[in-house]
Design a protein around this motif. Structure first.
Motif, mmCIF file in Angstrom:
data_model
loop_
_atom_site.group_PDB
_atom_site.id
_atom_site.type_symbol
_atom_site.label_atom_id
_atom_site.label_comp_id
_atom_site.label_asym_id
_atom_site.label_seq_id
_atom_site.Cartn_x
_atom_site.Cartn_y
_atom_site.Cartn_z
ATOM 1 N N THR A 55 33.063 35.549 45.483
ATOM 2 C CA THR A 55 34.004 35.778 44.406
ATOM 3 C C THR A 55 35.173 36.425 44.683
ATOM 4 O O THR A 55 36.186 35.938 44.373
ATOM 5 N N ILE A 56 35.524 37.573 45.568
ATOM 6 C CA ILE A 56 36.747 37.970 45.998
ATOM 7 C C ILE A 56 37.355 37.178 46.613
ATOM 8 O O ILE A 56 38.469 36.924 46.418
ATOM 9 N N VAL A 57 36.729 36.410 47.671
ATOM 10 C CA VAL A 57 37.673 35.729 48.518
ATOM 11 C C VAL A 57 38.148 34.437 47.649
ATOM 12 O O VAL A 57 39.265 33.998 47.696
ATOM 13 N N ALA A 58 37.375 33.878 46.789
ATOM 14 C CA ALA A 58 37.633 32.760 45.948
ATOM 15 C C ALA A 58 38.799 33.191 45.001
ATOM 16 O O ALA A 58 39.793 32.261 44.885
ATOM 17 N N ALA A 59 38.797 34.294 44.580
ATOM 18 C CA ALA A 59 39.962 34.703 43.806
ATOM 19 C C ALA A 59 41.303 34.938 44.790
ATOM 20 O O ALA A 59 42.360 34.620 44.323
ATOM 21 N N LYS A 60 41.074 35.687 45.826
ATOM 22 C CA LYS A 60 42.231 35.825 46.395
ATOM 23 C C LYS A 60 42.927 34.414 46.875
ATOM 24 O O LYS A 60 44.110 34.258 46.923
ATOM 25 N N LEU A 61 42.003 33.535 47.130
ATOM 26 C CA LEU A 61 42.517 32.234 47.691
ATOM 27 C C LEU A 61 43.156 31.326 46.463
ATOM 28 O O LEU A 61 44.175 30.861 46.638
ATOM 29 N N LEU A 62 42.601 31.670 45.274
ATOM 30 C CA LEU A 62 43.149 30.854 44.248
ATOM 31 C C LEU A 62 44.592 31.562 43.874
ATOM 32 O O LEU A 62 45.559 30.911 43.569
ATOM 33 N N ALA A 63 44.827 32.816 44.057
ATOM 34 C CA ALA A 63 45.947 33.619 43.858
ATOM 35 C C ALA A 63 47.001 33.000 44.995
ATOM 36 O O ALA A 63 48.335 32.805 44.735
#
Length: 266
Positions: free
Chosen positions: A116-124
């Motif tokens: 979830t953290i990686v997904a949020a970072k990549l989306l940003a």
């Protein structure tokens, strides 16, 4: 959502500086075009006697530089370099920043999975490069319209180059993020990602100089969406779109897998 917004805020200043930089790049490039045009000098005549190697390094190809479309195809090379360097460094730093800043322990004690953290970072990061691309597009269309005294219709071609640029931005973003997830010392990932980018760019120049190694164009992304082909040739070629999508998907999968397994330095 909180992680996504936090990352957007963290990179807000950086995005502002990069956006101003790309605007100034387009503005200075078009001002030079206007100066050459008003002086009555032909840009093609000025570069005709340059060595072939120098032409390749500077991006002088087969296009007519006296036309605004041909001149923009030259300027596009430098805009593409800016965009991909920004994307590669962003992809690496946004994944590595928790270990670099010693905040990993603070973030990962929260009841949120690493995926979830990686997904949020990549989306940003994806949002950042999309904004950068939009700023480049608006800057190019606005400033070219200002200096387009011949009334040449180029907006469609500019949009096409920006599509190619965006695909490469996402690809180099994925390269940067994968390196940060794989390396034991992730804080070195941004410099390594930039090094890979410059190596592939130099390879694209070598291909222009030596037709015998043209088959290497499949391993350097800078040959996938060249302005001279996008604006004046075959447009977006399906094989390069497919190759870009496959590489990006593999690199993103690698980012999730290796980041989930790594021991984080806090």
């Amino acid at each position: 959502m909180n992680i996504f917004l936090k990352e957007l805020k963290s990179y807000r200043k950086s995005l502002t500086f990069w956006s101003i930089g790309v605007f100034l790049m387009v503005a200075s490039g078009m001002a030079k075009y206007a100066a050459y045009s008003s002086s009555g000098q032909s840009i093609n005549d000025l570069i005709a006697d340059l060595p072939r190697s120098l032409k390749a390094v500077m991006g002088f190809g087969v296009v007519d530089l006296s036309k605004i479309s041909g001149y923009y195809s030259l300027l596009y090379i430098y805009l593409l370099l800016m965009a991909t360097i920004h994307a590669a460094m962003l992809g690496a730093s946004i994944i590595a920043k928790e270990e670099r800043d010693k905040t990993a322990e603070f973030l990962f004690v929260r009841p949120v999975s690493r995926n979830t953290i990686v997904a949020a970072k990549l989306l940003a990061a994806f949002t950042n490069i999309a904004i950068f691309n939009l700023v480049t597009l608006v800057s190019a269309i606005t400033l070219i319209e200002k200096y387009n005294s011949a009334g040449e219709a180029v907006n469609g071609e500019i949009v096409l180059t920006q599509v190619g640029m965006f695909i490469l931005q996402v690809l180099f973003l994925a390269i940067g993020s994968a390196l940060a997830a794989v390396k034991k010392k992730p804080k070195t990932a941004p410099s390594l990602a930039t090094g890979i980018l410059l190596l592939t760019y130099m390879l694209s120049i070598a291909i222009d100089l030596n037709e015998n190694i043209e088959w290497l164009k499949y391993i350097t992304p800078f040959k996938y969406f060249e302005a001279k082909n996008l604006m004046l040739g075959s447009g977006l070629e399906p094989i390069f779109i497919t190759l870009s999508v496959i590489l990006t998907a593999l690199l993103l999968v690698a980012t999730f897998i290796f980041y989930k397994k790594r021991d984080l330095n806090s």
